[in-house]
Design an enzyme around this catalytic site. Structure first.
Site, PDB file in Angstrom:
ATOM      1  N   LYS A  56      12.641  46.891   8.389  1.00 48.68           N
ATOM      2  CA  LYS A  56      11.755  48.049   8.488  1.00 48.68           C
ATOM      3  C   LYS A  56      10.584  48.022   7.503  1.00 48.68           C
ATOM      4  CE  LYS A  56      13.564  50.749  11.751  1.00 48.68           C
ATOM      5  NZ  LYS A  56      12.798  51.287  12.886  1.00 48.68           N
ATOM      6  N   SER A 307      19.473  42.391  12.067  1.00 46.84           N
ATOM      7  CA  SER A 307      18.319  43.183  11.640  1.00 46.84           C
ATOM      8  C   SER A 307      18.528  44.035  10.402  1.00 46.84           C
ATOM      9  CB  SER A 307      17.860  44.082  12.791  1.00 46.84           C
ATOM     10  OG  SER A 307      18.924  44.902  13.237  1.00 46.84           O
TER      11      SER A 307
END
Length: 410
Positions: A56, A307
Protein backbone atom coordinates in the site's frame (compact mmCIF):
# COMPACT_ATOMS: atom_id res chain seq x y z
CA UNK A 1 -14.42 9.31 -10.72
CA UNK A 2 -12.54 9.31 -14.00
CA UNK A 3 -12.53 6.06 -15.94
CA UNK A 4 -9.17 6.70 -17.61
CA UNK A 5 -7.01 3.65 -17.99
CA UNK A 6 -3.48 3.94 -16.71
CA UNK A 7 -0.58 3.20 -19.04
CA UNK A 8 2.82 1.54 -18.56
CA UNK A 9 4.29 5.06 -18.72
CA UNK A 10 2.23 6.01 -15.67
CA UNK A 11 3.68 3.06 -13.80
CA UNK A 12 7.24 3.90 -14.89
CA UNK A 13 6.75 7.47 -13.68
CA UNK A 14 5.45 6.15 -10.38
CA UNK A 15 8.48 3.94 -10.03
CA UNK A 16 10.82 6.89 -10.43
CA UNK A 17 8.78 8.88 -7.93
CA UNK A 18 8.83 6.23 -5.20
CA UNK A 19 12.22 4.64 -5.89
CA UNK A 20 13.99 6.10 -2.85
CA UNK A 21 11.11 5.31 -0.52
CA UNK A 22 9.86 1.75 -1.06
CA UNK A 23 11.74 -1.50 -0.71
CA UNK A 24 12.44 -3.60 -3.76
CA UNK A 25 10.90 -6.66 -2.16
CA UNK A 26 12.42 -10.10 -2.72
CA UNK A 27 11.10 -12.84 -4.97
CA UNK A 28 11.54 -16.31 -3.52
CA UNK A 29 11.13 -19.47 -5.61
CA UNK A 30 9.55 -22.51 -3.99
CA UNK A 31 10.05 -26.08 -5.17
CA UNK A 32 7.51 -27.23 -2.56
CA UNK A 33 4.72 -25.05 -3.90
CA UNK A 34 5.58 -26.00 -7.46
CA UNK A 35 5.16 -29.68 -6.56
CA UNK A 36 1.93 -29.06 -4.65
CA UNK A 37 0.39 -27.01 -7.46
CA UNK A 38 1.72 -29.00 -10.42
CA UNK A 39 3.50 -25.93 -11.77
CA UNK A 40 6.94 -26.04 -13.35
CA UNK A 41 8.05 -23.31 -10.94
CA UNK A 42 6.49 -20.92 -8.44
CA UNK A 43 7.85 -17.49 -7.56
CA UNK A 44 6.63 -15.66 -4.45
CA UNK A 45 6.72 -11.85 -4.70
CA UNK A 46 7.01 -10.96 -1.01
CA UNK A 47 5.26 -7.62 -0.52
CA UNK A 48 4.52 -8.72 3.04
CA UNK A 49 8.04 -7.48 3.90
CA UNK A 50 7.43 -4.08 2.30
CA UNK A 51 7.55 -0.95 4.47
CA UNK A 52 4.44 -0.76 6.67
CA UNK A 53 3.83 -4.43 5.94
CA UNK A 54 2.16 -4.30 2.52
CA UNK A 55 2.22 -2.93 -1.02
CA UNK A 56 0.00 0.00 0.00
CA UNK A 57 2.88 2.45 0.56
CA UNK A 58 3.60 2.34 -3.19
CA UNK A 59 0.29 3.83 -4.27
CA UNK A 60 -0.14 6.10 -1.27
CA UNK A 61 3.26 7.73 -1.72
CA UNK A 62 2.82 8.09 -5.49
CA UNK A 63 -0.50 9.85 -4.94
CA UNK A 64 0.59 12.12 -2.12
CA UNK A 65 3.93 13.08 -3.68
CA UNK A 66 1.98 14.75 -6.48
CA UNK A 67 -0.10 17.01 -4.23
CA UNK A 68 0.30 20.75 -4.69
CA UNK A 69 1.79 22.88 -1.95
CA UNK A 70 -1.69 24.12 -1.02
CA UNK A 71 -3.02 20.56 -0.82
CA UNK A 72 -0.09 19.49 1.34
CA UNK A 73 -0.74 22.33 3.76
CA UNK A 74 -4.42 21.37 3.99
CA UNK A 75 -3.52 17.79 4.88
CA UNK A 76 -4.78 14.38 3.82
CA UNK A 77 -7.62 12.21 5.06
CA UNK A 78 -8.27 8.54 4.29
CA UNK A 79 -10.53 5.74 5.45
CA UNK A 80 -9.24 2.26 6.07
CA UNK A 81 -9.50 -0.73 8.36
CA UNK A 82 -5.89 -1.78 7.85
CA UNK A 83 -3.05 -1.58 5.36
CA UNK A 84 -4.10 1.53 3.45
CA UNK A 85 -4.17 3.41 6.76
CA UNK A 86 -0.55 2.55 7.47
CA UNK A 87 0.53 3.27 3.89
CA UNK A 88 -1.02 6.76 3.94
CA UNK A 89 0.29 7.48 7.43
CA UNK A 90 3.84 6.47 6.47
CA UNK A 91 3.71 8.47 3.24
CA UNK A 92 2.50 11.48 5.21
CA UNK A 93 5.34 11.11 7.67
CA UNK A 94 7.92 10.90 4.86
CA UNK A 95 6.45 13.86 2.96
CA UNK A 96 5.73 16.05 5.96
CA UNK A 97 1.96 16.00 5.37
CA UNK A 98 -0.49 15.83 8.26
CA UNK A 99 -2.71 12.77 7.87
CA UNK A 100 -6.00 11.74 9.42
CA UNK A 101 -7.25 8.17 9.16
CA UNK A 102 -10.86 7.22 9.82
CA UNK A 103 -11.31 3.60 10.90
CA UNK A 104 -14.39 1.52 11.80
CA UNK A 105 -14.95 0.24 15.32
CA UNK A 106 -13.94 -3.30 14.33
CA UNK A 107 -10.36 -2.25 13.51
CA UNK A 108 -7.86 -4.17 15.70
CA UNK A 109 -6.13 -2.03 18.31
CA UNK A 110 -2.72 -3.15 17.03
CA UNK A 111 -3.41 -1.67 13.59
CA UNK A 112 -4.64 1.59 15.13
CA UNK A 113 -1.48 1.90 17.20
CA UNK A 114 0.71 1.09 14.19
CA UNK A 115 -1.01 3.85 12.22
CA UNK A 116 -0.57 6.33 15.06
CA UNK A 117 3.06 5.26 15.21
CA UNK A 118 3.60 6.90 11.81
CA UNK A 119 2.23 10.19 13.17
CA UNK A 120 -1.34 10.03 11.88
CA UNK A 121 -4.41 11.14 13.79
CA UNK A 122 -6.83 8.22 14.01
CA UNK A 123 -10.59 8.74 14.29
CA UNK A 124 -12.79 5.75 15.11
CA UNK A 125 -16.12 6.29 13.39
CA UNK A 126 -18.81 3.81 12.33
CA UNK A 127 -19.55 0.17 12.97
CA UNK A 128 -18.53 -0.80 9.43
CA UNK A 129 -16.04 0.49 6.87
CA UNK A 130 -18.68 2.11 4.66
CA UNK A 131 -19.64 4.51 7.46
CA UNK A 132 -15.98 5.42 8.03
CA UNK A 133 -15.64 6.05 4.29
CA UNK A 134 -18.69 8.33 4.25
CA UNK A 135 -17.46 10.24 7.30
CA UNK A 136 -14.03 10.80 5.73
CA UNK A 137 -15.61 12.16 2.54
CA UNK A 138 -17.88 14.47 4.55
CA UNK A 139 -14.98 15.79 6.58
CA UNK A 140 -12.84 16.32 3.47
CA UNK A 141 -15.55 18.58 2.05
CA UNK A 142 -15.72 20.57 5.27
CA UNK A 143 -11.99 20.96 5.92
CA UNK A 144 -10.46 21.02 2.44
CA UNK A 145 -8.29 17.99 3.20
CA UNK A 146 -7.47 15.76 0.23
CA UNK A 147 -9.19 12.39 0.38
CA UNK A 148 -6.83 9.58 -0.65
CA UNK A 149 -8.88 6.63 -1.88
CA UNK A 150 -7.61 3.13 -1.06
CA UNK A 151 -7.89 1.91 -4.66
CA UNK A 152 -10.09 3.92 -7.06
CA UNK A 153 -7.48 6.46 -8.12
CA UNK A 154 -5.17 6.49 -11.14
CA UNK A 155 -2.08 7.49 -9.13
CA UNK A 156 -2.80 4.77 -6.56
CA UNK A 157 -3.16 2.14 -9.29
CA UNK A 158 0.05 3.28 -11.01
CA UNK A 159 1.96 3.05 -7.74
CA UNK A 160 0.70 -0.47 -7.09
CA UNK A 161 1.70 -1.40 -10.64
CA UNK A 162 5.37 -1.00 -9.72
CA UNK A 163 5.08 -4.44 -8.10
CA UNK A 164 4.64 -5.79 -11.65
CA UNK A 165 7.77 -4.06 -12.94
CA UNK A 166 9.88 -5.64 -10.20
CA UNK A 167 8.25 -9.02 -10.64
CA UNK A 168 9.14 -9.19 -14.34
CA UNK A 169 12.76 -8.30 -13.60
CA UNK A 170 13.05 -10.89 -10.84
CA UNK A 171 10.98 -13.66 -12.44
CA UNK A 172 11.00 -13.25 -16.24
CA UNK A 173 8.48 -14.85 -18.61
CA UNK A 174 5.75 -15.98 -16.21
CA UNK A 175 2.84 -17.88 -17.72
CA UNK A 176 0.35 -17.02 -14.95
CA UNK A 177 0.38 -14.36 -12.23
CA UNK A 178 -1.98 -14.66 -9.26
CA UNK A 179 -3.02 -11.45 -7.46
CA UNK A 180 -5.58 -10.83 -4.71
CA UNK A 181 -8.50 -8.51 -5.48
CA UNK A 182 -10.16 -6.30 -2.91
CA UNK A 183 -11.12 -3.09 -4.66
CA UNK A 184 -8.99 -3.95 -7.69
CA UNK A 185 -6.16 -1.41 -7.51
CA UNK A 186 -3.28 -3.85 -7.17
CA UNK A 187 -4.33 -6.21 -9.96
CA UNK A 188 -5.17 -3.29 -12.26
CA UNK A 189 -1.67 -1.87 -11.89
CA UNK A 190 0.18 -5.18 -12.12
CA UNK A 191 -1.99 -6.37 -15.02
CA UNK A 192 -1.33 -3.19 -16.99
CA UNK A 193 2.42 -3.82 -16.79
CA UNK A 194 2.23 -7.53 -17.57
CA UNK A 195 -0.09 -7.21 -20.58
CA UNK A 196 2.05 -4.45 -22.09
CA UNK A 197 5.06 -6.76 -22.02
CA UNK A 198 3.26 -9.94 -23.09
CA UNK A 199 -0.51 -10.09 -23.72
CA UNK A 200 -0.36 -13.88 -23.32
CA UNK A 201 0.56 -13.71 -19.63
CA UNK A 202 -2.50 -14.95 -17.77
CA UNK A 203 -3.52 -12.54 -14.99
CA UNK A 204 -5.75 -14.28 -12.44
CA UNK A 205 -7.48 -12.46 -9.61
CA UNK A 206 -8.21 -14.18 -6.32
CA UNK A 207 -10.99 -13.40 -3.86
CA UNK A 208 -12.54 -15.10 -0.83
CA UNK A 209 -15.78 -16.86 -1.66
CA UNK A 210 -17.44 -14.63 0.92
CA UNK A 211 -16.43 -11.49 -1.00
CA UNK A 212 -16.52 -12.68 -4.60
CA UNK A 213 -17.68 -9.59 -6.49
CA UNK A 214 -15.05 -9.31 -9.24
CA UNK A 215 -15.90 -12.54 -11.05
CA UNK A 216 -19.56 -11.65 -11.82
CA UNK A 217 -18.52 -8.07 -12.58
CA UNK A 218 -16.02 -9.08 -15.24
CA UNK A 219 -18.24 -11.84 -16.65
CA UNK A 220 -21.21 -9.48 -17.04
CA UNK A 221 -19.14 -6.40 -17.92
CA UNK A 222 -20.63 -4.22 -15.20
CA UNK A 223 -19.76 -3.45 -11.60
CA UNK A 224 -21.29 -5.99 -9.23
CA UNK A 225 -21.94 -4.92 -5.64
CA UNK A 226 -22.40 -7.41 -2.83
CA UNK A 227 -24.96 -6.75 -0.11
CA UNK A 228 -22.44 -7.88 2.51
CA UNK A 229 -19.20 -9.85 2.87
CA UNK A 230 -18.26 -12.78 5.08
CA UNK A 231 -14.58 -13.70 5.17
CA UNK A 232 -11.60 -13.92 7.49
CA UNK A 233 -9.59 -11.95 4.89
CA UNK A 234 -10.55 -8.44 6.01
CA UNK A 235 -7.86 -6.91 3.81
CA UNK A 236 -9.80 -7.85 0.65
CA UNK A 237 -13.32 -7.82 2.07
CA UNK A 238 -14.59 -5.12 -0.30
CA UNK A 239 -18.13 -5.23 -1.67
CA UNK A 240 -17.26 -4.01 -5.18
CA UNK A 241 -14.81 -2.44 -7.59
CA UNK A 242 -15.41 1.18 -8.56
CA UNK A 243 -15.29 2.97 -11.91
CA UNK A 244 -11.53 3.45 -12.28
CA UNK A 245 -10.45 0.03 -11.09
CA UNK A 246 -13.20 -1.69 -13.06
CA UNK A 247 -12.23 0.16 -16.25
CA UNK A 248 -8.65 -1.04 -15.84
CA UNK A 249 -9.34 -4.54 -14.53
CA UNK A 250 -11.76 -5.41 -17.33
CA UNK A 251 -8.90 -4.96 -19.83
CA UNK A 252 -6.15 -6.86 -18.03
CA UNK A 253 -7.71 -9.59 -15.84
CA UNK A 254 -8.24 -12.97 -17.52
CA UNK A 255 -10.04 -14.81 -14.74
CA UNK A 256 -11.05 -14.64 -11.08
CA UNK A 257 -10.86 -17.57 -8.67
CA UNK A 258 -12.70 -17.89 -5.35
CA UNK A 259 -11.09 -19.54 -2.31
CA UNK A 260 -12.57 -20.60 1.01
CA UNK A 261 -11.52 -19.25 4.39
CA UNK A 262 -10.15 -22.69 5.25
CA UNK A 263 -8.01 -22.66 2.12
CA UNK A 264 -6.75 -19.23 3.18
CA UNK A 265 -5.78 -20.57 6.61
CA UNK A 266 -3.94 -23.47 4.97
CA UNK A 267 -2.02 -21.09 2.71
CA UNK A 268 -1.04 -18.90 5.70
CA UNK A 269 0.20 -22.04 7.44
CA UNK A 270 2.25 -23.31 4.49
CA UNK A 271 3.82 -19.90 3.91
CA UNK A 272 4.97 -19.85 7.53
CA UNK A 273 6.22 -23.43 7.50
CA UNK A 274 7.70 -23.81 4.02
CA UNK A 275 8.58 -20.25 2.96
CA UNK A 276 9.36 -19.01 6.50
CA UNK A 277 7.27 -15.91 5.90
CA UNK A 278 4.34 -14.38 7.80
CA UNK A 279 1.38 -13.42 5.62
CA UNK A 280 -2.07 -12.12 6.42
CA UNK A 281 -5.01 -13.96 4.90
CA UNK A 282 -5.41 -11.44 2.07
CA UNK A 283 -1.71 -11.82 1.24
CA UNK A 284 -1.97 -15.60 1.23
CA UNK A 285 -5.03 -15.71 -1.06
CA UNK A 286 -3.06 -16.11 -4.33
CA UNK A 287 -1.18 -19.10 -2.91
CA UNK A 288 -4.48 -20.61 -1.76
CA UNK A 289 -5.68 -20.35 -5.36
CA UNK A 290 -2.45 -21.84 -6.70
CA UNK A 291 -2.92 -24.88 -4.46
CA UNK A 292 -6.62 -25.22 -5.24
CA UNK A 293 -7.87 -27.96 -7.54
CA UNK A 294 -9.90 -25.28 -9.31
CA UNK A 295 -6.74 -23.67 -10.74
CA UNK A 296 -4.89 -25.46 -13.55
CA UNK A 297 -1.21 -24.50 -13.45
CA UNK A 298 0.25 -27.69 -14.91
CA UNK A 299 3.88 -27.17 -16.04
CA UNK A 300 3.57 -23.36 -15.94
CA UNK A 301 5.86 -20.67 -14.57
CA UNK A 302 3.64 -19.15 -11.89
CA UNK A 303 4.09 -15.94 -9.92
CA UNK A 304 2.22 -15.47 -6.64
CA UNK A 305 1.96 -11.96 -5.16
CA UNK A 306 2.01 -12.16 -1.36
CA UNK A 307 0.60 -8.70 -0.83
CA UNK A 308 0.72 -8.16 2.95
CA UNK A 309 1.85 -9.44 6.32
CA UNK A 310 0.00 -7.31 8.86
CA UNK A 311 -1.46 -9.85 11.26
CA UNK A 312 -1.17 -10.01 15.03
CA UNK A 313 0.57 -13.04 16.49
CA UNK A 314 -2.43 -14.52 18.29
CA UNK A 315 -4.51 -14.36 15.11
CA UNK A 316 -1.67 -15.91 13.12
CA UNK A 317 -1.42 -18.75 15.65
CA UNK A 318 -5.16 -19.45 15.34
CA UNK A 319 -4.95 -19.43 11.55
CA UNK A 320 -2.04 -21.85 11.49
CA UNK A 321 -3.86 -24.17 13.88
CA UNK A 322 -6.81 -24.22 11.50
CA UNK A 323 -4.44 -24.74 8.57
CA UNK A 324 -2.74 -27.68 10.23
CA UNK A 325 -6.18 -29.17 10.85
CA UNK A 326 -7.01 -28.83 7.15
CA UNK A 327 -3.74 -30.58 6.34
CA UNK A 328 -4.64 -33.43 8.70
CA UNK A 329 -1.82 -32.59 11.05
CA UNK A 330 -3.71 -31.21 14.03
CA UNK A 331 -6.51 -32.64 16.16
CA UNK A 332 -8.29 -31.36 19.24
CA UNK A 333 -9.56 -34.34 21.23
CA UNK A 334 -11.68 -34.68 24.36
CA UNK A 335 -10.59 -37.13 27.02
CA UNK A 336 -12.23 -38.47 30.17
CA UNK A 337 -9.61 -38.78 32.89
CA UNK A 338 -9.64 -40.48 36.31
CA UNK A 339 -7.22 -39.39 39.00
CA UNK A 340 -6.82 -35.78 37.81
CA UNK A 341 -4.29 -34.19 38.01
CA UNK A 342 -1.91 -37.10 38.65
CA UNK A 343 -2.85 -38.71 35.33
CA UNK A 344 -1.65 -35.64 33.40
CA UNK A 345 1.92 -36.87 33.55
CA UNK A 346 0.92 -40.12 31.86
CA UNK A 347 -0.83 -38.17 29.07
CA UNK A 348 2.19 -35.94 28.46
CA UNK A 349 4.62 -38.87 28.51
CA UNK A 350 2.50 -40.87 26.05
CA UNK A 351 2.22 -38.01 23.57
CA UNK A 352 5.97 -37.41 23.70
CA UNK A 353 6.78 -41.10 23.30
CA UNK A 354 4.60 -41.20 20.17
CA UNK A 355 6.61 -38.34 18.61
CA UNK A 356 3.76 -35.82 18.61
CA UNK A 357 3.54 -32.28 19.96
CA UNK A 358 1.16 -31.39 22.80
CA UNK A 359 -0.20 -27.94 21.94
CA UNK A 360 -3.06 -27.77 24.46
CA UNK A 361 -3.87 -29.64 27.67
CA UNK A 362 -6.61 -28.14 29.81
CA UNK A 363 -9.49 -29.13 31.99
CA UNK A 364 -12.70 -28.69 30.01
CA UNK A 365 -16.08 -27.51 31.20
CA UNK A 366 -18.23 -30.46 32.21
CA UNK A 367 -21.20 -31.14 29.96
CA UNK A 368 -24.39 -33.13 30.51
CA UNK A 369 -22.95 -36.13 28.62
CA UNK A 370 -19.71 -36.29 30.62
CA UNK A 371 -19.24 -39.09 33.16
CA UNK A 372 -19.74 -37.61 36.64
CA UNK A 373 -16.73 -39.49 38.05
CA UNK A 374 -14.29 -38.49 35.32
CA UNK A 375 -12.63 -35.16 34.55
CA UNK A 376 -13.19 -33.88 30.99
CA UNK A 377 -9.92 -32.76 29.41
CA UNK A 378 -9.18 -31.13 26.06
CA UNK A 379 -5.90 -31.88 24.30
CA UNK A 380 -4.56 -30.31 21.12
CA UNK A 381 -2.15 -32.56 19.23
CA UNK A 382 0.14 -31.82 16.31
CA UNK A 383 1.50 -34.70 14.27
CA UNK A 384 2.76 -35.68 10.85
CA UNK A 385 -0.64 -36.71 9.50
CA UNK A 386 -4.01 -38.35 10.26
CA UNK A 387 -2.53 -41.82 10.71
CA UNK A 388 0.07 -40.54 13.16
CA UNK A 389 -2.52 -38.65 15.21
CA UNK A 390 -4.86 -41.63 15.21
CA UNK A 391 -2.05 -43.74 16.64
CA UNK A 392 -1.36 -41.20 19.38
CA UNK A 393 -5.01 -41.15 20.42
CA UNK A 394 -5.12 -44.94 20.38
CA UNK A 395 -2.17 -44.99 22.79
CA UNK A 396 -3.86 -42.43 25.04
CA UNK A 397 -7.05 -44.50 25.08
CA UNK A 398 -5.04 -47.55 26.13
CA UNK A 399 -3.95 -45.85 29.37
CA UNK A 400 -5.68 -47.28 32.45
CA UNK A 401 -7.20 -43.96 33.64
CA UNK A 402 -7.88 -42.32 30.26
CA UNK A 403 -10.57 -42.77 27.64
CA UNK A 404 -10.96 -40.86 24.38
CA UNK A 405 -14.47 -39.39 24.15
CA UNK A 406 -14.02 -37.40 20.93
CA UNK A 407 -11.02 -37.86 18.65
CA UNK A 408 -11.27 -34.64 16.66
CA UNK A 409 -10.39 -36.65 13.54
CA UNK A 410 -12.83 -37.04 10.68
Amino acid sequence: MSERRISPKDVEAARNRIADVVHRTPLDTSRTFAELSGAASVGLKLENVQRAGSFKIRGAYNRMAQLSEREREAGVIASSAGNHAQGVALAGDLLGIETTIVVPEVTPAAKIEATRGYGAEVIVEGEIYERSYEYALERAEETGETFVHPFDDEAIIAGQGTVGLELLEQYPDPDTVLVAIGGGGLISGIGTVLKAVDPDIRVVGVQPEGALHAKPALENDRIHELADVDTVAEGIADTRMLETTFANAREVVDDVVGVTDRELATAVTLLAERAKTVAETAGAAPLAAALSEETDLEDERVAVVVSGGNVNLSEHAELTRTGLGELGRYAEARLAVAGWPTTVGDVVETVESEGAELDVLERARRGPNDHPNRVPVTVGLEGSGPDHLSGVLESLGALEDVSVVESGLE
